[in-house]
Design a protein around this motif. Structure first.
Motif, PDB file in Angstrom:
ATOM      1  N   HIS A 244     -15.509 -28.541  58.282  1.00 19.20           N
ATOM      2  CA  HIS A 244     -15.985 -27.484  57.384  1.00 19.20           C
ATOM      3  C   HIS A 244     -16.585 -26.420  58.315  1.00 19.20           C
ATOM      4  CE1 HIS A 244     -15.457 -29.723  53.635  1.00 19.20           C
ATOM      5  NE2 HIS A 244     -15.818 -30.788  54.333  1.00 19.20           N
ATOM      6  N   GLN A 245     -15.793 -25.442  58.661  1.00 22.87           N
ATOM      7  CA  GLN A 245     -16.168 -24.465  59.682  1.00 22.87           C
ATOM      8  C   GLN A 245     -17.435 -23.697  59.310  1.00 22.87           C
ATOM      9  OE1 GLN A 245     -12.808 -22.199  60.988  1.00 22.87           O
ATOM     10  NE2 GLN A 245     -14.037 -20.707  62.100  1.00 22.87           N
ATOM     11  N   ASP A 246     -17.686 -23.518  58.016  1.00 21.48           N
ATOM     12  CA  ASP A 246     -18.859 -22.759  57.584  1.00 21.48           C
ATOM     13  C   ASP A 246     -20.158 -23.566  57.640  1.00 21.48           C
ATOM     14  OD1 ASP A 246     -18.181 -24.451  55.506  1.00 21.48           O
ATOM     15  OD2 ASP A 246     -18.370 -22.924  53.939  1.00 21.48           O
ATOM     16  N   HIS A 247     -20.067 -24.868  57.941  1.00 22.30           N
ATOM     17  CA  HIS A 247     -21.274 -25.691  58.073  1.00 22.30           C
ATOM     18  C   HIS A 247     -21.884 -25.439  59.453  1.00 22.30           C
ATOM     19  CE1 HIS A 247     -23.936 -29.120  57.368  1.00 22.30           C
ATOM     20  NE2 HIS A 247     -23.793 -29.332  58.667  1.00 22.30           N
ATOM     21  N   ARG A 248     -23.003 -24.765  59.481  1.00 27.03           N
ATOM     22  CA  ARG A 248     -23.640 -24.400  60.755  1.00 27.03           C
ATOM     23  C   ARG A 248     -24.418 -25.576  61.344  1.00 27.03           C
ATOM     24  NH1 ARG A 248     -23.624 -18.866  61.997  1.00 27.03           N
ATOM     25  NH2 ARG A 248     -24.139 -19.800  63.985  1.00 27.03           N
ATOM     26  N   ILE A 249     -24.393 -25.685  62.642  1.00 30.30           N
ATOM     27  CA  ILE A 249     -25.181 -26.669  63.379  1.00 30.30           C
ATOM     28  C   ILE A 249     -26.263 -25.892  64.119  1.00 30.30           C
ATOM     29  CG2 ILE A 249     -25.171 -28.416  65.199  1.00 30.30           C
ATOM     30  CD1 ILE A 249     -22.253 -28.992  64.477  1.00 30.30           C
TER      31      ILE A 249
ATOM     32  N   LEU B  47       0.574 -35.222  67.561  1.00 32.95           N
ATOM     33  CA  LEU B  47       0.968 -34.427  66.391  1.00 32.95           C
ATOM     34  C   LEU B  47       1.662 -33.167  66.896  1.00 32.95           C
ATOM     35  CD1 LEU B  47      -2.268 -34.798  64.216  1.00 32.95           C
ATOM     36  CD2 LEU B  47      -0.221 -36.242  64.224  1.00 32.95           C
ATOM     37  N   THR B  48       2.899 -33.322  67.321  1.00 28.90           N
ATOM     38  CA  THR B  48       3.615 -32.243  68.012  1.00 28.90           C
ATOM     39  C   THR B  48       3.883 -31.019  67.134  1.00 28.90           C
ATOM     40  OG1 THR B  48       5.709 -33.338  67.500  1.00 28.90           O
ATOM     41  CG2 THR B  48       4.699 -33.838  69.636  1.00 28.90           C
ATOM     42  N   ASP B  49       3.854 -31.180  65.823  1.00 25.53           N
ATOM     43  CA  ASP B  49       4.097 -30.042  64.927  1.00 25.53           C
ATOM     44  C   ASP B  49       2.788 -29.388  64.462  1.00 25.53           C
ATOM     45  OD1 ASP B  49       3.298 -32.212  63.401  1.00 25.53           O
ATOM     46  OD2 ASP B  49       4.626 -31.744  61.718  1.00 25.53           O
ATOM     47  N   TRP B  50       1.671 -29.738  65.097  1.00 29.45           N
ATOM     48  CA  TRP B  50       0.358 -29.221  64.695  1.00 29.45           C
ATOM     49  C   TRP B  50      -0.333 -28.610  65.913  1.00 29.45           C
ATOM     50  CZ3 TRP B  50      -4.965 -31.087  65.105  1.00 29.45           C
ATOM     51  CH2 TRP B  50      -5.829 -30.503  64.187  1.00 29.45           C
ATOM     52  N   SER B  51      -0.686 -27.353  65.846  1.00 28.20           N
ATOM     53  CA  SER B  51      -1.280 -26.667  67.003  1.00 28.20           C
ATOM     54  C   SER B  51      -2.801 -26.660  66.973  1.00 28.20           C
ATOM     55  CB  SER B  51      -0.751 -25.232  67.084  1.00 28.20           C
ATOM     56  OG  SER B  51      -1.076 -24.523  65.902  1.00 28.20           O
ATOM     57  N   GLY B  52      -3.385 -27.381  66.052  1.00 26.27           N
ATOM     58  CA  GLY B  52      -4.841 -27.449  65.977  1.00 26.27           C
ATOM     59  C   GLY B  52      -5.337 -26.975  64.626  1.00 26.27           C
ATOM     60  N   PRO B  53      -6.627 -27.094  64.413  1.00 29.17           N
ATOM     61  CA  PRO B  53      -7.180 -26.728  63.109  1.00 29.17           C
ATOM     62  C   PRO B  53      -7.024 -25.239  62.813  1.00 29.17           C
ATOM     63  CG  PRO B  53      -8.938 -27.242  64.671  1.00 29.17           C
ATOM     64  CD  PRO B  53      -7.653 -27.557  65.344  1.00 29.17           C
ATOM     65  N   SER B  54      -6.740 -24.956  61.552  1.00 30.36           N
ATOM     66  CA  SER B  54      -6.577 -23.558  61.137  1.00 30.36           C
ATOM     67  C   SER B  54      -7.954 -22.940  60.868  1.00 30.36           C
ATOM     68  CB  SER B  54      -5.691 -23.479  59.897  1.00 30.36           C
ATOM     69  OG  SER B  54      -6.254 -24.238  58.850  1.00 30.36           O
ATOM     70  N   GLU B  55      -7.963 -21.634  60.764  1.00 32.62           N
ATOM     71  CA  GLU B  55      -9.197 -20.921  60.448  1.00 32.62           C
ATOM     72  C   GLU B  55      -9.780 -21.521  59.168  1.00 32.62           C
ATOM     73  OE1 GLU B  55     -12.242 -18.654  61.250  1.00 32.62           O
ATOM     74  OE2 GLU B  55     -10.471 -18.535  62.535  1.00 32.62           O
ATOM     75  N   GLY B  56     -11.077 -21.805  59.181  1.00 29.28           N
ATOM     76  CA  GLY B  56     -11.755 -22.451  58.063  1.00 29.28           C
ATOM     77  C   GLY B  56     -11.933 -23.948  58.288  1.00 29.28           C
ATOM     78  N   GLU B  57     -11.143 -24.509  59.232  1.00 26.86           N
ATOM     79  CA  GLU B  57     -11.227 -25.940  59.556  1.00 26.86           C
ATOM     80  C   GLU B  57     -11.586 -26.173  61.024  1.00 26.86           C
ATOM     81  OE1 GLU B  57      -7.416 -27.591  58.388  1.00 26.86           O
ATOM     82  OE2 GLU B  57      -8.215 -28.026  56.385  1.00 26.86           O
TER      83      GLU B  57
ATOM     84  N   ILE C 176     -16.573 -30.944  73.817  1.00 35.69           N
ATOM     85  CA  ILE C 176     -16.812 -31.709  72.596  1.00 35.69           C
ATOM     86  C   ILE C 176     -16.842 -30.718  71.447  1.00 35.69           C
ATOM     87  CG2 ILE C 176     -18.358 -33.260  71.344  1.00 35.69           C
ATOM     88  CD1 ILE C 176     -19.476 -34.156  74.058  1.00 35.69           C
ATOM     89  N   ALA C 177     -15.896 -30.875  70.523  1.00 36.95           N
ATOM     90  CA  ALA C 177     -15.866 -30.066  69.307  1.00 36.95           C
ATOM     91  C   ALA C 177     -16.742 -30.775  68.283  1.00 36.95           C
ATOM     92  CB  ALA C 177     -14.438 -29.956  68.787  1.00 36.95           C
ATOM     93  N   LEU C 178     -17.583 -30.023  67.588  1.00 34.17           N
ATOM     94  CA  LEU C 178     -18.527 -30.612  66.635  1.00 34.17           C
ATOM     95  C   LEU C 178     -18.502 -29.892  65.303  1.00 34.17           C
ATOM     96  CD1 LEU C 178     -21.471 -30.902  69.158  1.00 34.17           C
ATOM     97  CD2 LEU C 178     -20.356 -32.852  68.054  1.00 34.17           C
ATOM     98  N   GLY C 179     -18.780 -30.625  64.250  1.00 40.34           N
ATOM     99  CA  GLY C 179     -18.888 -30.027  62.930  1.00 40.34           C
ATOM    100  C   GLY C 179     -19.022 -31.087  61.858  1.00 40.34           C
ATOM    101  N   LYS C 180     -19.002 -30.628  60.639  1.00 41.78           N
ATOM    102  CA  LYS C 180     -18.993 -31.534  59.483  1.00 41.78           C
ATOM    103  C   LYS C 180     -17.533 -31.881  59.206  1.00 41.78           C
ATOM    104  CE  LYS C 180     -21.331 -32.628  55.374  1.00 41.78           C
ATOM    105  NZ  LYS C 180     -21.880 -33.888  55.794  1.00 41.78           N
ATOM    106  N   PRO C 181     -17.150 -33.158  59.360  1.00 41.67           N
ATOM    107  CA  PRO C 181     -15.740 -33.526  59.214  1.00 41.67           C
ATOM    108  C   PRO C 181     -15.157 -33.143  57.854  1.00 41.67           C
ATOM    109  CG  PRO C 181     -16.970 -35.332  60.177  1.00 41.67           C
ATOM    110  CD  PRO C 181     -17.977 -34.306  59.716  1.00 41.67           C
TER     111      PRO C 181
END
Length: 190
Positions: free
Chosen positions: A16-21, A69-79, A146-151
């Motif tokens: 949840h990209q909008d969850h601030r740490i 996950l070869t067809d996935w380039s990483g989390p999209s904006e918002g994730e 280390i990437a961090l956030g609310k899963p």
């Protein structure tokens, strides 16, 4: 208690990209890291903390997210992660960082779980371009991010299938499945 922390500590890649740490929480993680064992007690690991969306956006393109996950380039904006900790090895202290950064990263991630967060240890890094982007001096080796956030994803620990594949995968509902070897397979009777 420790088993539940370990079970909950998965490699989360969507957040949840909008969850601030808060900065205080990030510093608390470094406080935990400071207490971990260090080879010859040299304590050569240094940290770049990022919770600012612009700095996060600067770090993001330099990281590899999920090799299987070869067809996935990483989390999209918002994730995307809402914070990062980049672990650096100070070569002015030692040329060998042994397993210090692994111990530290696992400790930080267990701390994240305790705080209701999650993360992912990333070693697939475009180091030269990240060094340039963050203006990291040459005497710091870039060890991990280390990437961090609310899963924002569900992760399932599964037994290995009949094919014996250890490759993680996502099902049609987006659940991330992680096959694990059995205890009997891991313990040698020699």
């Amino acid at each position: 208690m420790i088993e539940e922390l370990v079970r909950s500590n998965r490699s989360y890649r969507r957040f949840h990209q909008d969850h601030r740490i808060s900065e205080e929480i990030l510093k608390w993680f470094i406080g935990l890291a400071r207490l971990t064992p260090s080879s010859a007690n040299r304590q050569p690991i240094r940290y770049i903390l990022s919770r600012d969306p612009e700095k996060n956006a600067c770090i993001f393109p330099h990281l590899g997210w999920a090799g299987y996950l070869t067809d996935w380039s990483g989390p999209s904006e918002g994730e995307r992660p809402s914070a990062y900790i980049v672990l650096l090895g100070d070569s002015r202290i030692t040329g060998s960082f042994a397993c210090d950064h692994g111990i530290i990263a696992q400790t930080i991630l267990l701390g994240a779980v305790e705080k209701g967060l999650g993360g992912c240890m990333i070693s697939s890094i475009k180091r030269d371009s990240l060094r340039d982007a963050l203006k990291i001096p040459e005497y710091y080796g870039i060890l991990l991010a280390i990437a961090l956030g609310k899963p924002k994803e569900e992760i399932s620990i599964d037994p290995l299938g009949e094919d014996g594949s250890i490759r993680y995968w996502r099902d049609e509902k987006g659940v991330h499945h992680v096959p694990k070897r059995s205890l009997d397979e891991l313990i040698l009777d020699i």
